[in-house]
Write an enzyme that holds these catalytic residues in place. Structure first.
Site, PDB file in Angstrom:
ATOM      1  N   GLU A  39       4.817  -5.043   7.236  1.00 49.21           N
ATOM      2  CA  GLU A  39       4.049  -4.012   7.966  1.00 49.21           C
ATOM      3  C   GLU A  39       4.561  -3.759   9.376  1.00 49.21           C
ATOM      4  O   GLU A  39       4.506  -2.644   9.881  1.00 49.21           O
ATOM      5  CB  GLU A  39       2.559  -4.400   8.020  1.00 49.21           C
TER       6      GLU A  39
ATOM      7  N   GLU B 216      -0.642  -9.359  -0.706  1.00 49.03           N
ATOM      8  CA  GLU B 216      -2.055  -9.637  -0.414  1.00 49.03           C
ATOM      9  C   GLU B 216      -2.903  -9.642  -1.684  1.00 49.03           C
ATOM     10  O   GLU B 216      -3.814 -10.461  -1.830  1.00 49.03           O
ATOM     11  CB  GLU B 216      -2.574  -8.608   0.597  1.00 49.03           C
TER      12      GLU B 216
ATOM     13  N   ALA C 190       0.862  -1.178   0.000  1.00 50.41           N
ATOM     14  CA  ALA C 190       0.000   0.000   0.000  1.00 50.41           C
ATOM     15  C   ALA C 190       0.903   1.234   0.000  1.00 50.41           C
ATOM     16  O   ALA C 190       2.053   1.165   0.435  1.00 50.41           O
ATOM     17  CB  ALA C 190      -0.888  -0.012   1.233  1.00 50.41           C
TER      18      ALA C 190
ATOM     19  N   GLY D 265       0.566  -5.063   0.871  1.00 47.20           N
ATOM     20  CA  GLY D 265      -0.631  -5.151   0.037  1.00 47.20           C
ATOM     21  C   GLY D 265      -0.364  -5.819  -1.308  1.00 47.20           C
ATOM     22  O   GLY D 265      -1.265  -6.411  -1.898  1.00 47.20           O
TER      23      GLY D 265
HETATM   24  N1  CAA Z   1       4.567   3.224  -0.869  1.00 40.80           N
HETATM   25  C1  CAA Z   1       4.945   4.374  -1.440  1.00 40.80           C
HETATM   26  N2  CAA Z   1       6.090   4.507  -2.132  1.00 40.80           N
HETATM   27  C2  CAA Z   1       6.880   3.424  -2.233  1.00 40.80           C
HETATM   28  C3  CAA Z   1       6.545   2.194  -1.656  1.00 40.80           C
HETATM   29  C4  CAA Z   1       5.311   2.107  -0.957  1.00 40.80           C
HETATM   30  N3  CAA Z   1       4.873   0.974  -0.410  1.00 40.80           N
HETATM   31  N4  CAA Z   1       7.515   1.302  -1.917  1.00 40.80           N
HETATM   32  C5  CAA Z   1       8.445   1.968  -2.635  1.00 40.80           C
HETATM   33  N5  CAA Z   1       8.062   3.247  -2.822  1.00 40.80           N
HETATM   34  C6  CAA Z   1       8.768   4.302  -3.552  1.00 40.80           C
HETATM   35  C7  CAA Z   1       9.944   4.825  -2.751  1.00 40.80           C
HETATM   36  O1  CAA Z   1       9.511   5.795  -1.820  1.00 40.80           O
HETATM   37  C8  CAA Z   1      10.816   5.399  -3.848  1.00 40.80           C
HETATM   38  O2  CAA Z   1      10.307   6.641  -4.222  1.00 40.80           O
HETATM   39  P1  CAA Z   1      11.328   7.886  -4.477  1.00 40.80           P
HETATM   40  O3  CAA Z   1      12.215   7.427  -5.590  1.00 40.80           O
HETATM   41  O4  CAA Z   1      10.407   9.008  -4.861  1.00 40.80           O
HETATM   42  O5  CAA Z   1      12.055   8.082  -3.201  1.00 40.80           O
HETATM   43  C9  CAA Z   1      10.581   4.439  -5.012  1.00 40.80           C
HETATM   44  O6  CAA Z   1       9.350   3.770  -4.727  1.00 40.80           O
HETATM   45  C10 CAA Z   1      11.670   3.400  -5.145  1.00 40.80           C
HETATM   46  O7  CAA Z   1      11.799   2.752  -3.879  1.00 40.80           O
HETATM   47  P2  CAA Z   1      13.223   2.574  -3.127  1.00 40.80           P
HETATM   48  O8  CAA Z   1      14.136   3.706  -3.467  1.00 40.80           O
HETATM   49  O9  CAA Z   1      12.926   2.335  -1.690  1.00 40.80           O
HETATM   50  O10 CAA Z   1      13.732   1.246  -3.846  1.00 40.80           O
HETATM   51  P3  CAA Z   1      14.735   0.166  -3.236  1.00 40.80           P
HETATM   52  O11 CAA Z   1      15.081  -0.727  -4.374  1.00 40.80           O
HETATM   53  O12 CAA Z   1      15.843   0.800  -2.469  1.00 40.80           O
HETATM   54  O13 CAA Z   1      13.848  -0.670  -2.165  1.00 40.80           O
HETATM   55  C11 CAA Z   1      11.863  -1.818  -1.371  1.00 40.80           C
HETATM   56  C12 CAA Z   1      12.741  -1.429  -2.589  1.00 40.80           C
HETATM   57  C13 CAA Z   1      12.651  -2.787  -0.472  1.00 40.80           C
HETATM   58  C14 CAA Z   1      10.635  -2.500  -1.912  1.00 40.80           C
HETATM   59  C15 CAA Z   1      11.523  -0.544  -0.569  1.00 40.80           C
HETATM   60  O14 CAA Z   1      11.002   0.429  -1.474  1.00 40.80           O
HETATM   61  C16 CAA Z   1      10.484  -0.760   0.502  1.00 40.80           C
HETATM   62  O15 CAA Z   1      10.796  -1.286   1.571  1.00 40.80           O
HETATM   63  N6  CAA Z   1       9.202  -0.370   0.262  1.00 40.80           N
HETATM   64  C17 CAA Z   1       8.147  -0.447   1.222  1.00 40.80           C
HETATM   65  C18 CAA Z   1       7.623  -1.859   1.350  1.00 40.80           C
HETATM   66  C19 CAA Z   1       6.555  -1.934   2.428  1.00 40.80           C
HETATM   67  O16 CAA Z   1       6.781  -1.640   3.593  1.00 40.80           O
HETATM   68  N7  CAA Z   1       5.328  -2.353   2.040  1.00 40.80           N
HETATM   69  C20 CAA Z   1       4.220  -2.497   2.945  1.00 40.80           C
HETATM   70  C21 CAA Z   1       3.342  -1.285   2.887  1.00 40.80           C
HETATM   71  S1  CAA Z   1       2.080  -1.281   4.146  1.00 40.80           S
HETATM   72  C22 CAA Z   1       0.839  -2.236   3.528  1.00 40.80           C
HETATM   73  O17 CAA Z   1       0.894  -2.750   2.426  1.00 40.80           O
HETATM   74  C23 CAA Z   1      -0.354  -2.368   4.444  1.00 40.80           C
HETATM   75  C24 CAA Z   1      -1.438  -3.300   3.955  1.00 40.80           C
HETATM   76  O18 CAA Z   1      -1.406  -4.483   4.218  1.00 40.80           O
HETATM   77  C25 CAA Z   1      -2.589  -2.771   3.247  1.00 40.80           C
END
Ligand code: CAA
Length: 256
Positions: A130, A110, A64, A107
């Site tokens: 999460e 999911e 998400a 998500g």
């Molecule tokens: N939401 C918003 N933006 C996201 C994102 C997310 N879930 N995941 C990645 N992005 C964005 C980053 O902010 C970044 O944007 P900018 O270039 O503008 O800074 C871009 O995508 C590229 O990401 P990274 O620079 O972080 O890429 P990376 O290769 O270094 O890392 C990753 C990749 C490990 C997937 C890392 O992006 C990450 O940890 N993302 C978050 C994953 C996460 O926590 N997901 C769970 C979300 S909560 C949820 O989903 C709740 C639910 O059950 C409904």
């Protein structure tokens, strides 16, 4: 006109690509509305027998949209029942295959589990991170992943937030198969085309019966299955399928 996904019709297969590369296909209201509206629309499209949901080489979907959630309060989340409608894709009746390469996190994982079959590239990484954000999954993982892989394994993944690679996802039963990343598209098309060529009414019954197994006690599920099996005898394609077998020829389906 959808802005966050790309829909291609490839014969009887609908190929839907999540298209927010700048955010690794992070899921927000618009993405989920466009995905679910498109899939539900395709249910009514006689030319389509199976859909595929996929992302990019780097990410199926990284969860998400955290940037969108970050400023929200409890009152806003609760008041709008945020993500409440995102599971509308579980109402889709035709099969949906998730073709996963790269990250399928939170998500994203999911959504893949809401699909009927998960095909994974060897680059796929699944996880529910999460806990590292101070929340828990909100689109079904505590229920669906736990049922899929068992309590102890699910608990470990939830409580550490660690990722699992494609081989582990396959071993645990989350993914049906792992293929080399370069072959994911071709392998998924092959699978989708095979499903789309099957008699549609039996396909719909099959999906309904399997999904019912998650919702009901065993004896209710078995009765549901038997009634659908018997109902299949009202279809022209049941007659054709069995007649073709007896006559030693290939069936010619009427309804696909
Ligand atoms: N939401 C918003 N933006 C996201 C994102 C997310 N879930 N995941 C990645 N992005 C964005 C980053 O902010 C970044 O944007 P900018 O270039 O503008 O800074 C871009 O995508 C590229 O990401 P990274 O620079 O972080 O890429 P990376 O290769 O270094 O890392 C990753 C990749 C490990 C997937 C890392 O992006 C990450 O940890 N993302 C978050 C994953 C996460 O926590 N997901 C769970 C979300 S909560 C949820 O989903 C709740 C639910 O059950 C409904």
């Amino acid at each position: 006109m959808a802005e966050t996904i790309v829909l291609e019709r490839r014969g009887r297969v609908a190929w839907i690509t999540l298209n927010r590369p700048q955010a690794l296909n992070a899921l927000n209201e618009q993405v989920m509305l466009e995905v679910t509206a498109t899939l539900l629309e395709l249910d009514r499209d006689e030319a389509i027998g199976c859909s595929v949901l996929t992302g990019s080489a780097k990410a199926f979907a990284a969860g998400a949209d955290i940037r969108e959630m970050q400023p929200q309060s409890f009152a806003e989340m609760f008041g709008t029942d945020w993500i409440g409608g995102w599971d509308a894709m579980t109402r889709v009746r035709k099969p949906v295959i998730a073709a996963v390469a790269g990250y399928a996190l939170g998500g994203g994982c999911e959504v893949a589990m809401m699909c009927d079959i998960v095909l994974a590239a060897d680059t796929a990484k699944f996880g529910q991170p999460e806990i590292k954000l101070g929340v828990i999954p909100g689109m079904g993982a505590t229920q669906r992943l736990t049922r899929l892989i068992g309590k102890s394994r699910a608990m470990e993944l939830f409580l550490t937030g660690r990722m699992m690679d494609a081989a582990e996802a396959e071993r645990l039963g989350l993914a049906t198969r792992v293929v080399p990343a370069g072959e994911l598209e071709a392998e998924t098309m092959k699978l989708a085309e095979a499903i789309a060529a099957m008699p549609l009414q039996a396909v719909l019954m099959m999906k309904e019966a399997v999904n019912r197994s998650f919702e009901t006690p065993l004896h209710e599920g078995l009765l549901f299955e038997r009634r659908l099996f018997q109902s299949a005898f009202a279809t022209e394609d049941r007659t054709e399928g069995m007649t073709a077998f007896v006559e030693k020829r290939a069936p010619v389906w009427k309804h696909r």
